[in-house]
Write a protein that holds these residues in place. Structure first.
Motif, PDB file in Angstrom:
ATOM      1  N   ARG A  37      39.831  43.842  44.322  1.00  0.00           N
ATOM      2  CA  ARG A  37      39.793  43.604  45.880  1.00  0.00           C
ATOM      3  C   ARG A  37      40.231  42.023  46.404  1.00  0.00           C
ATOM      4  NH1 ARG A  37      35.733  47.022  47.234  1.00  0.00           N
ATOM      5  NH2 ARG A  37      34.100  45.294  47.228  1.00  0.00           N
ATOM      6  N   ASN A  38      39.434  41.384  45.469  1.00  0.00           N
ATOM      7  CA  ASN A  38      39.443  39.831  45.725  1.00  0.00           C
ATOM      8  C   ASN A  38      40.706  39.386  45.259  1.00  0.00           C
ATOM      9  OD1 ASN A  38      36.804  40.110  47.033  1.00  0.00           O
ATOM     10  ND2 ASN A  38      35.586  39.361  45.127  1.00  0.00           N
ATOM     11  N   ILE A  39      40.999  39.943  44.247  1.00  0.00           N
ATOM     12  CA  ILE A  39      42.517  39.452  43.711  1.00  0.00           C
ATOM     13  C   ILE A  39      43.652  39.670  44.849  1.00  0.00           C
ATOM     14  CG2 ILE A  39      44.321  40.010  42.173  1.00  0.00           C
ATOM     15  CD1 ILE A  39      42.107  40.371  39.922  1.00  0.00           C
ATOM     16  N   GLU A  40      43.316  40.893  45.434  1.00  0.00           N
ATOM     17  CA  GLU A  40      44.338  41.024  46.332  1.00  0.00           C
ATOM     18  C   GLU A  40      44.239  40.202  47.517  1.00  0.00           C
ATOM     19  OE1 GLU A  40      47.040  43.068  46.271  1.00  0.00           O
ATOM     20  OE2 GLU A  40      46.543  43.396  44.154  1.00  0.00           O
ATOM     21  N   LYS A  41      43.321  39.781  48.004  1.00  0.00           N
ATOM     22  CA  LYS A  41      42.837  38.726  49.088  1.00  0.00           C
ATOM     23  C   LYS A  41      43.275  37.610  48.625  1.00  0.00           C
ATOM     24  CE  LYS A  41      38.784  41.158  50.775  1.00  0.00           C
ATOM     25  NZ  LYS A  41      37.127  41.088  50.937  1.00  0.00           N
ATOM     26  N   THR A  42      43.151  36.854  47.426  1.00  0.00           N
ATOM     27  CA  THR A  42      43.750  35.672  46.921  1.00  0.00           C
ATOM     28  C   THR A  42      45.246  35.736  47.007  1.00  0.00           C
ATOM     29  OG1 THR A  42      41.613  35.562  45.372  1.00  0.00           O
ATOM     30  CG2 THR A  42      43.527  33.990  44.861  1.00  0.00           C
ATOM     31  N   LEU A  43      45.626  36.597  46.532  1.00  0.00           N
ATOM     32  CA  LEU A  43      47.131  36.707  46.653  1.00  0.00           C
ATOM     33  C   LEU A  43      47.706  36.898  47.916  1.00  0.00           C
ATOM     34  CD1 LEU A  43      47.950  39.264  43.596  1.00  0.00           C
ATOM     35  CD2 LEU A  43      48.475  36.875  43.403  1.00  0.00           C
ATOM     36  N   ASP A  44      46.803  37.475  48.974  1.00  0.00           N
ATOM     37  CA  ASP A  44      47.453  37.174  50.277  1.00  0.00           C
ATOM     38  C   ASP A  44      47.280  35.810  50.728  1.00  0.00           C
ATOM     39  OD1 ASP A  44      47.420  40.286  50.516  1.00  0.00           O
ATOM     40  OD2 ASP A  44      45.389  40.328  51.337  1.00  0.00           O
ATOM     41  N   ASN A  45      46.190  35.158  50.324  1.00  0.00           N
ATOM     42  CA  ASN A  45      46.062  33.722  50.796  1.00  0.00           C
ATOM     43  C   ASN A  45      47.153  32.796  50.185  1.00  0.00           C
ATOM     44  OD1 ASN A  45      43.635  34.426  52.056  1.00  0.00           O
ATOM     45  ND2 ASN A  45      42.367  33.636  50.560  1.00  0.00           N
ATOM     46  N   LEU A  46      47.574  33.264  49.021  1.00  0.00           N
ATOM     47  CA  LEU A  46      48.645  32.403  48.271  1.00  0.00           C
ATOM     48  C   LEU A  46      50.086  32.534  48.918  1.00  0.00           C
ATOM     49  CD1 LEU A  46      49.666  30.748  45.965  1.00  0.00           C
ATOM     50  CD2 LEU A  46      49.953  32.664  44.618  1.00  0.00           C
ATOM     51  N   GLN A  47      50.258  33.983  49.339  1.00  0.00           N
ATOM     52  CA  GLN A  47      51.559  34.344  50.300  1.00  0.00           C
ATOM     53  C   GLN A  47      51.589  33.699  51.481  1.00  0.00           C
ATOM     54  OE1 GLN A  47      51.868  38.515  50.816  1.00  0.00           O
ATOM     55  NE2 GLN A  47      53.863  38.521  50.954  1.00  0.00           N
ATOM     56  N   ASP A  48      50.165  33.736  52.246  1.00  0.00           N
ATOM     57  CA  ASP A  48      50.200  33.253  53.349  1.00  0.00           C
ATOM     58  C   ASP A  48      50.430  31.615  53.674  1.00  0.00           C
ATOM     59  OD1 ASP A  48      49.866  35.892  54.613  1.00  0.00           O
ATOM     60  OD2 ASP A  48      47.537  35.343  54.645  1.00  0.00           O
ATOM     61  N   MET A  96      47.584  46.984  32.282  1.00  0.00           N
ATOM     62  CA  MET A  96      46.248  46.291  31.834  1.00  0.00           C
ATOM     63  C   MET A  96      45.445  47.228  31.364  1.00  0.00           C
ATOM     64  SD  MET A  96      46.500  42.830  32.776  1.00  0.00           S
ATOM     65  CE  MET A  96      48.249  42.536  32.637  1.00  0.00           C
ATOM     66  N   GLY A  97      44.777  46.525  30.393  1.00  0.00           N
ATOM     67  CA  GLY A  97      43.596  47.360  29.497  1.00  0.00           C
ATOM     68  C   GLY A  97      42.368  47.632  30.424  1.00  0.00           C
ATOM     69  N   GLN A  98      41.449  48.472  29.744  1.00  0.00           N
ATOM     70  CA  GLN A  98      40.471  48.943  30.551  1.00  0.00           C
ATOM     71  C   GLN A  98      39.423  47.773  30.813  1.00  0.00           C
ATOM     72  OE1 GLN A  98      38.353  51.475  27.470  1.00  0.00           O
ATOM     73  NE2 GLN A  98      39.714  53.352  28.292  1.00  0.00           N
ATOM     74  N   ARG A  99      39.579  46.522  30.015  1.00  0.00           N
ATOM     75  CA  ARG A  99      38.551  45.700  30.551  1.00  0.00           C
ATOM     76  C   ARG A  99      39.276  44.478  31.219  1.00  0.00           C
ATOM     77  NH1 ARG A  99      34.462  44.854  25.381  1.00  0.00           N
ATOM     78  NH2 ARG A  99      34.239  47.107  25.374  1.00  0.00           N
ATOM     79  N   GLN A 100      40.370  44.566  32.144  1.00  0.00           N
ATOM     80  CA  GLN A 100      41.278  44.071  32.874  1.00  0.00           C
ATOM     81  C   GLN A 100      41.313  44.644  34.295  1.00  0.00           C
ATOM     82  OE1 GLN A 100      44.464  42.920  30.797  1.00  0.00           O
ATOM     83  NE2 GLN A 100      43.550  41.582  29.237  1.00  0.00           N
ATOM     84  N   VAL A 101      41.439  43.892  35.436  1.00  0.00           N
ATOM     85  CA  VAL A 101      42.245  44.021  36.666  1.00  0.00           C
ATOM     86  C   VAL A 101      42.976  43.190  37.069  1.00  0.00           C
ATOM     87  CG1 VAL A 101      40.004  45.614  37.426  1.00  0.00           C
ATOM     88  CG2 VAL A 101      39.885  43.052  37.976  1.00  0.00           C
ATOM     89  N   SER A 102      44.157  43.269  37.628  1.00  0.00           N
ATOM     90  CA  SER A 102      44.946  42.561  38.056  1.00  0.00           C
ATOM     91  C   SER A 102      45.748  42.823  39.149  1.00  0.00           C
ATOM     92  CB  SER A 102      45.888  42.296  36.800  1.00  0.00           C
ATOM     93  OG  SER A 102      46.816  43.322  36.683  1.00  0.00           O
ATOM     94  N   GLY A 103      46.422  41.955  40.116  1.00  0.00           N
ATOM     95  CA  GLY A 103      47.171  42.135  41.057  1.00  0.00           C
ATOM     96  C   GLY A 103      48.460  41.309  40.750  1.00  0.00           C
ATOM     97  N   THR A 104      49.554  41.854  41.322  1.00  0.00           N
ATOM     98  CA  THR A 104      50.768  40.909  41.286  1.00  0.00           C
ATOM     99  C   THR A 104      51.301  40.906  42.743  1.00  0.00           C
ATOM    100  OG1 THR A 104      51.227  41.890  38.995  1.00  0.00           O
ATOM    101  CG2 THR A 104      53.216  41.087  40.085  1.00  0.00           C
ATOM    102  N   ARG A 105      51.983  39.872  43.047  1.00  0.00           N
ATOM    103  CA  ARG A 105      52.717  39.871  44.262  1.00  0.00           C
ATOM    104  C   ARG A 105      53.904  38.746  44.112  1.00  0.00           C
ATOM    105  NH1 ARG A 105      49.632  39.741  49.115  1.00  0.00           N
ATOM    106  NH2 ARG A 105      48.686  41.367  48.128  1.00  0.00           N
ATOM    107  N   ARG A 149      35.813  46.551  40.013  1.00  0.00           N
ATOM    108  CA  ARG A 149      36.488  47.048  41.505  1.00  0.00           C
ATOM    109  C   ARG A 149      36.507  45.935  42.520  1.00  0.00           C
ATOM    110  NH1 ARG A 149      32.812  50.385  42.404  1.00  0.00           N
ATOM    111  NH2 ARG A 149      31.974  49.385  44.142  1.00  0.00           N
ATOM    112  N   VAL A 150      35.293  45.176  42.604  1.00  0.00           N
ATOM    113  CA  VAL A 150      35.184  44.059  43.552  1.00  0.00           C
ATOM    114  C   VAL A 150      36.280  43.083  43.168  1.00  0.00           C
ATOM    115  CG1 VAL A 150      33.648  42.326  44.373  1.00  0.00           C
ATOM    116  CG2 VAL A 150      32.829  44.493  44.208  1.00  0.00           C
ATOM    117  N   ASN A 151      36.455  42.594  42.229  1.00  0.00           N
ATOM    118  CA  ASN A 151      37.401  41.656  41.573  1.00  0.00           C
ATOM    119  C   ASN A 151      38.806  42.195  42.081  1.00  0.00           C
ATOM    120  OD1 ASN A 151      35.527  39.885  40.974  1.00  0.00           O
ATOM    121  ND2 ASN A 151      35.445  40.447  38.606  1.00  0.00           N
TER     122      ASN A 151
END
Length: 161
Positions: A131-142, A1-10, A127-129
């Motif tokens: 971390r929150n994306i990872e938590k959201t993906l945790d919720n989806l996975q759970d 992802m670019g400098q102006r994006q943060v992401s997580g994948t699961r 940075r906070v987003n």
């Protein structure tokens, strides 16, 4: 992802259609939210989100507020993204795996199109987003792991943390 994006994948043990149904129902967004800021659904221009739909959310970061979002990207069962007045986007990309029984899910916070995107360099939000994306993906996975275990499926949930 670019400098102006943060992401997580699961990888999630669910069909893309099942996950997309959840994402296109804004009343269910608080169930997934890993940030703790999405409190409830205000209103939607459609029962199920589609390109151009608007939907309001009750939010809380310290103080309560309301936000209106517009769906700006949409591909059935594969992609949905929305933005609010400031311009940054939340994007969900779904890629079927293993014959469609599992889905590679990527959630992205993209502040590149934001009106004052340069401000994000001076805030903790990227940075906070992340971390929150990872938590959201945790919720989806759970959510889908619980469904599989309650239906007697003893298989691997397909996720990696």
């Amino acid at each position: 992802m670019g400098q102006r994006q943060v992401s997580g994948t699961r990888v999630i043990a669910a069909k893309p259609e099942e996950i997309f149904d959840l994402l296109t129902d804004p009343a269910r967004h608080p169930e997934l939210d890993g940030s703790g800021t999405v409190v409830g659904n205000r209103k939607s221009s459609h029962q199920r989100l589609e390109l151009g739909s608007t939907f309001g959310m009750d939010m809380k970061i310290g103080a309560s507020y309301k936000i209106l979002n517009t769906v700006v990207e949409f591909e059935e069962n594969r992609l949905i993204a929305w933005r609010h007045f400031h311009g940054h986007r939340w994007r969900w990309q779904l890629e079927p795996m293993e014959g469609g029984t599992k889905t590679k899910v990527t959630e992205t916070f993209d502040w590149g199109p934001a009106r004052w995107s340069w401000l994000f360099r001076f805030t903790p939000y990227p940075r906070v987003n992340r971390r929150n994306i990872e938590k959201t993906l945790d919720n989806l996975q759970d959510r889908f792991a619980e469904r599989a275990s309650s239906s007697g499926d003893e298989g691997d949930d397909g996720g990696s943390r």
